[in-house]
Design a protein around this motif. Structure first.
Motif, PDB file in Angstrom:
ATOM      1  N   ILE A   1      50.975  67.614 100.509  1.00  0.00           N
ATOM      2  CA  ILE A   1      49.561  67.737 100.901  1.00  0.00           C
ATOM      3  C   ILE A   1      48.734  66.589 100.327  1.00  0.00           C
ATOM      4  CG2 ILE A   1      47.487  69.146 100.585  1.00  0.00           C
ATOM      5  CD1 ILE A   1      49.313  71.622 100.776  1.00  0.00           C
ATOM      6  N   TRP A   2      48.938  66.276  99.050  1.00  0.00           N
ATOM      7  CA  TRP A   2      48.204  65.165  98.444  1.00  0.00           C
ATOM      8  C   TRP A   2      48.576  63.844  99.122  1.00  0.00           C
ATOM      9  CZ3 TRP A   2      43.995  65.154  95.715  1.00  0.00           C
ATOM     10  CH2 TRP A   2      43.660  66.255  94.937  1.00  0.00           C
ATOM     11  N   THR A   3      49.843  63.677  99.443  1.00  0.00           N
ATOM     12  CA  THR A   3      50.276  62.467 100.147  1.00  0.00           C
ATOM     13  C   THR A   3      49.540  62.340 101.479  1.00  0.00           C
ATOM     14  OG1 THR A   3      52.479  62.563  99.136  1.00  0.00           O
ATOM     15  CG2 THR A   3      52.262  61.274 101.156  1.00  0.00           C
ATOM     16  N   GLY A   4      49.507  63.424 102.237  1.00  0.00           N
ATOM     17  CA  GLY A   4      48.838  63.409 103.532  1.00  0.00           C
ATOM     18  C   GLY A   4      47.357  63.139 103.423  1.00  0.00           C
ATOM     19  N   LEU A   5      46.711  63.711 102.407  1.00  0.00           N
ATOM     20  CA  LEU A   5      45.270  63.499 102.230  1.00  0.00           C
ATOM     21  C   LEU A   5      44.959  62.021 102.028  1.00  0.00           C
ATOM     22  CD1 LEU A   5      42.359  64.529 101.757  1.00  0.00           C
ATOM     23  CD2 LEU A   5      42.952  64.728  99.331  1.00  0.00           C
ATOM     24  N   PHE A   6      45.690  61.363 101.158  1.00  0.00           N
ATOM     25  CA  PHE A   6      45.385  59.965 100.859  1.00  0.00           C
ATOM     26  C   PHE A   6      45.715  59.038 102.025  1.00  0.00           C
ATOM     27  CE2 PHE A   6      45.588  61.440  96.362  1.00  0.00           C
ATOM     28  CZ  PHE A   6      44.290  61.083  96.016  1.00  0.00           C
ATOM     29  N   PHE A   7      46.822  59.272 102.695  1.00  0.00           N
ATOM     30  CA  PHE A   7      47.145  58.438 103.847  1.00  0.00           C
ATOM     31  C   PHE A   7      46.162  58.679 104.991  1.00  0.00           C
ATOM     32  CE2 PHE A   7      51.821  58.026 102.433  1.00  0.00           C
ATOM     33  CZ  PHE A   7      51.548  56.805 101.827  1.00  0.00           C
ATOM     34  N   ALA A   8      45.740  59.921 105.180  1.00  0.00           N
ATOM     35  CA  ALA A   8      44.741  60.215 106.214  1.00  0.00           C
ATOM     36  C   ALA A   8      43.418  59.552 105.881  1.00  0.00           C
ATOM     37  CB  ALA A   8      44.564  61.725 106.354  1.00  0.00           C
ATOM     38  N   SER A   9      43.024  59.572 104.621  1.00  0.00           N
ATOM     39  CA  SER A   9      41.776  58.918 104.211  1.00  0.00           C
ATOM     40  C   SER A   9      41.832  57.421 104.478  1.00  0.00           C
ATOM     41  CB  SER A   9      41.500  59.183 102.724  1.00  0.00           C
ATOM     42  OG  SER A   9      41.200  60.548 102.499  1.00  0.00           O
ATOM     43  N   ALA A  10      42.981  56.808 104.206  1.00  0.00           N
ATOM     44  CA  ALA A  10      43.139  55.376 104.477  1.00  0.00           C
ATOM     45  C   ALA A  10      43.006  55.094 105.967  1.00  0.00           C
ATOM     46  CB  ALA A  10      44.484  54.884 103.957  1.00  0.00           C
ATOM     47  N   ALA A  11      43.664  55.909 106.789  1.00  0.00           N
ATOM     48  CA  ALA A  11      43.633  55.690 108.240  1.00  0.00           C
ATOM     49  C   ALA A  11      42.227  55.889 108.803  1.00  0.00           C
ATOM     50  CB  ALA A  11      44.611  56.637 108.932  1.00  0.00           C
ATOM     51  N   ILE A  12      41.547  56.936 108.362  1.00  0.00           N
ATOM     52  CA  ILE A  12      40.189  57.197 108.852  1.00  0.00           C
ATOM     53  C   ILE A  12      39.246  56.084 108.409  1.00  0.00           C
ATOM     54  CG2 ILE A  12      38.216  58.758 108.686  1.00  0.00           C
ATOM     55  CD1 ILE A  12      40.259  61.053 108.368  1.00  0.00           C
ATOM     56  N   GLY A  13      39.377  55.660 107.160  1.00  0.00           N
ATOM     57  CA  GLY A  13      38.523  54.579 106.670  1.00  0.00           C
ATOM     58  C   GLY A  13      38.700  53.296 107.463  1.00  0.00           C
ATOM     59  N   LEU A  14      39.942  52.946 107.776  1.00  0.00           N
ATOM     60  CA  LEU A  14      40.196  51.735 108.564  1.00  0.00           C
ATOM     61  C   LEU A  14      39.653  51.875 109.984  1.00  0.00           C
ATOM     62  CD1 LEU A  14      43.816  50.877 107.366  1.00  0.00           C
ATOM     63  CD2 LEU A  14      41.730  49.572 106.898  1.00  0.00           C
ATOM     64  N   ALA A  15      39.791  53.068 110.573  1.00  0.00           N
ATOM     65  CA  ALA A  15      39.255  53.284 111.923  1.00  0.00           C
ATOM     66  C   ALA A  15      37.734  53.166 111.928  1.00  0.00           C
ATOM     67  CB  ALA A  15      39.683  54.663 112.438  1.00  0.00           C
ATOM     68  N   LEU A  16      37.087  53.727 110.919  1.00  0.00           N
ATOM     69  CA  LEU A  16      35.629  53.629 110.837  1.00  0.00           C
ATOM     70  C   LEU A  16      35.187  52.192 110.576  1.00  0.00           C
ATOM     71  CD1 LEU A  16      34.787  56.855 108.781  1.00  0.00           C
ATOM     72  CD2 LEU A  16      34.404  56.460 111.220  1.00  0.00           C
ATOM     73  N   ALA A  17      35.965  51.461 109.785  1.00  0.00           N
ATOM     74  CA  ALA A  17      35.642  50.046 109.544  1.00  0.00           C
ATOM     75  C   ALA A  17      35.659  49.255 110.841  1.00  0.00           C
ATOM     76  CB  ALA A  17      36.619  49.449 108.538  1.00  0.00           C
ATOM     77  N   ALA A  18      36.563  49.619 111.745  1.00  0.00           N
ATOM     78  CA  ALA A  18      36.694  48.883 113.000  1.00  0.00           C
ATOM     79  C   ALA A  18      35.685  49.305 114.056  1.00  0.00           C
ATOM     80  CB  ALA A  18      38.115  49.064 113.547  1.00  0.00           C
ATOM     81  N   PHE A  19      35.296  50.592 114.061  1.00  0.00           N
ATOM     82  CA  PHE A  19      34.536  51.097 115.204  1.00  0.00           C
ATOM     83  C   PHE A  19      33.188  51.734 114.859  1.00  0.00           C
ATOM     84  CE2 PHE A  19      39.095  51.512 116.370  1.00  0.00           C
ATOM     85  CZ  PHE A  19      39.113  50.569 117.396  1.00  0.00           C
ATOM     86  N   ALA A  20      32.884  51.970 113.598  1.00  0.00           N
ATOM     87  CA  ALA A  20      31.659  52.687 113.232  1.00  0.00           C
ATOM     88  C   ALA A  20      30.675  51.765 112.512  1.00  0.00           C
ATOM     89  CB  ALA A  20      32.001  53.882 112.342  1.00  0.00           C
ATOM     90  N   PRO A  21      29.393  52.144 112.483  1.00  0.00           N
ATOM     91  CA  PRO A  21      28.428  51.369 111.684  1.00  0.00           C
ATOM     92  C   PRO A  21      28.814  51.352 110.209  1.00  0.00           C
ATOM     93  CG  PRO A  21      27.311  52.909 113.160  1.00  0.00           C
ATOM     94  CD  PRO A  21      28.762  53.258 113.210  1.00  0.00           C
ATOM     95  N   LEU A  22      28.347  50.339 109.513  1.00  0.00           N
ATOM     96  CA  LEU A  22      28.717  50.160 108.107  1.00  0.00           C
ATOM     97  C   LEU A  22      28.328  51.370 107.263  1.00  0.00           C
ATOM     98  CD1 LEU A  22      29.789  48.182 105.897  1.00  0.00           C
ATOM     99  CD2 LEU A  22      27.406  47.489 105.566  1.00  0.00           C
ATOM    100  N   THR A  23      27.136  51.939 107.518  1.00  0.00           N
ATOM    101  CA  THR A  23      26.697  53.071 106.703  1.00  0.00           C
ATOM    102  C   THR A  23      27.587  54.294 106.906  1.00  0.00           C
ATOM    103  OG1 THR A  23      25.094  53.606 108.443  1.00  0.00           O
ATOM    104  CG2 THR A  23      24.287  52.341 106.536  1.00  0.00           C
ATOM    105  N   VAL A  24      28.098  54.478 108.138  1.00  0.00           N
ATOM    106  CA  VAL A  24      29.000  55.603 108.392  1.00  0.00           C
ATOM    107  C   VAL A  24      30.322  55.389 107.664  1.00  0.00           C
ATOM    108  CG1 VAL A  24      30.290  56.851 110.171  1.00  0.00           C
ATOM    109  CG2 VAL A  24      27.926  56.113 110.613  1.00  0.00           C
TER     110      VAL A  24
END
Length: 203
Positions: free
Chosen positions: A123-146
């Protein structure tokens, strides 16, 4: 520990203030401070060399690639934590949470806790990898503040929620076992991480 709390607060504050140009400098300052401190504290030549590389890469990124310094470190940190747990899930390895539990209890774990700590490590492994993936997706497609709200606020809240929520669940699910306090658990985790980042054996 302090740097880990100061960094997201200052970084998100800069994003909210409309000063994204401050964010790479904040990241560089924190990363260089941590790398130099651990370089000095480390006893292992291999660990010292690794922190020297981190300091050099940070300085170069600050000088030549500030966008990388802005978006890469949160993802890299989550991936590093994900690997911190994932690398202990292979055959014949003791899962990371099982190590924490064994150190906390001062002896071998009963079979039901062995199975539980393995699932919890996943579960901890999944949480951290999911956070990395979501953060990278937001960096590419979302406003900086989001993006900043997720990597500097929401992801930390998720970690705290899982840490505290799992502790409360475990006290109910395994009520017949002795459980250390949250403060003791945190000290165990911090000591284990310190042994890895400085090359010093855990006491």
């Amino acid at each position: 520990m302090v740097a880990g709390l100061v960094w997201p607060v200052l970084s998100h504050g800069a994003a909210l203030a409309g000063r994204p140009d401050w964010m790479p400098a904040i990241t560089a300052g924190v990363a260089l401070t941590v790398a130099i401190a651990l370089l000095v504290a480390s006893r292992s030549a291999r660990v010292r060399f690794a922190w020297l590389l981190v300091a050099a890469a940070t300085a170069l990124a600050w000088r030549f690639a500030t966008p990388v310094l802005l978006f890469a470190p949160p993802a890299a940190l989550n991936i590093a934590f994900g690997l911190f747990f994932a690398t202990t899930l292979g055959p014949g390895r003791e899962p990371r949470i099982a190590t924490f539990a064994r150190l906390e209890r001062g002896g071998p774990l009963p079979p039901d806790l062995v199975a539980y700590t393995r699932r919890l490590t996943w579960i901890w492994t999944g949480l951290f990898f999911a956070s990395a993936a979501i953060g990278l997706a937001l960096a590419a497609f979302a406003p900086l503040t989001v993006w900043s709200a997720f990597v500097n606020v929401a992801s930390y809240v998720a970690v705290a929620a899982l840490f505290v929520g799992e502790y409360l669940y475990r006290r109910i699910r395994f009520r017949d076992y002795r459980h250390a306090s949250l403060a003791t658990m945190m000290r165990t985790v911090i000591q284990d991480r310190r042994s890895l980042t400085t090359g010093q054996p855990q006491r």
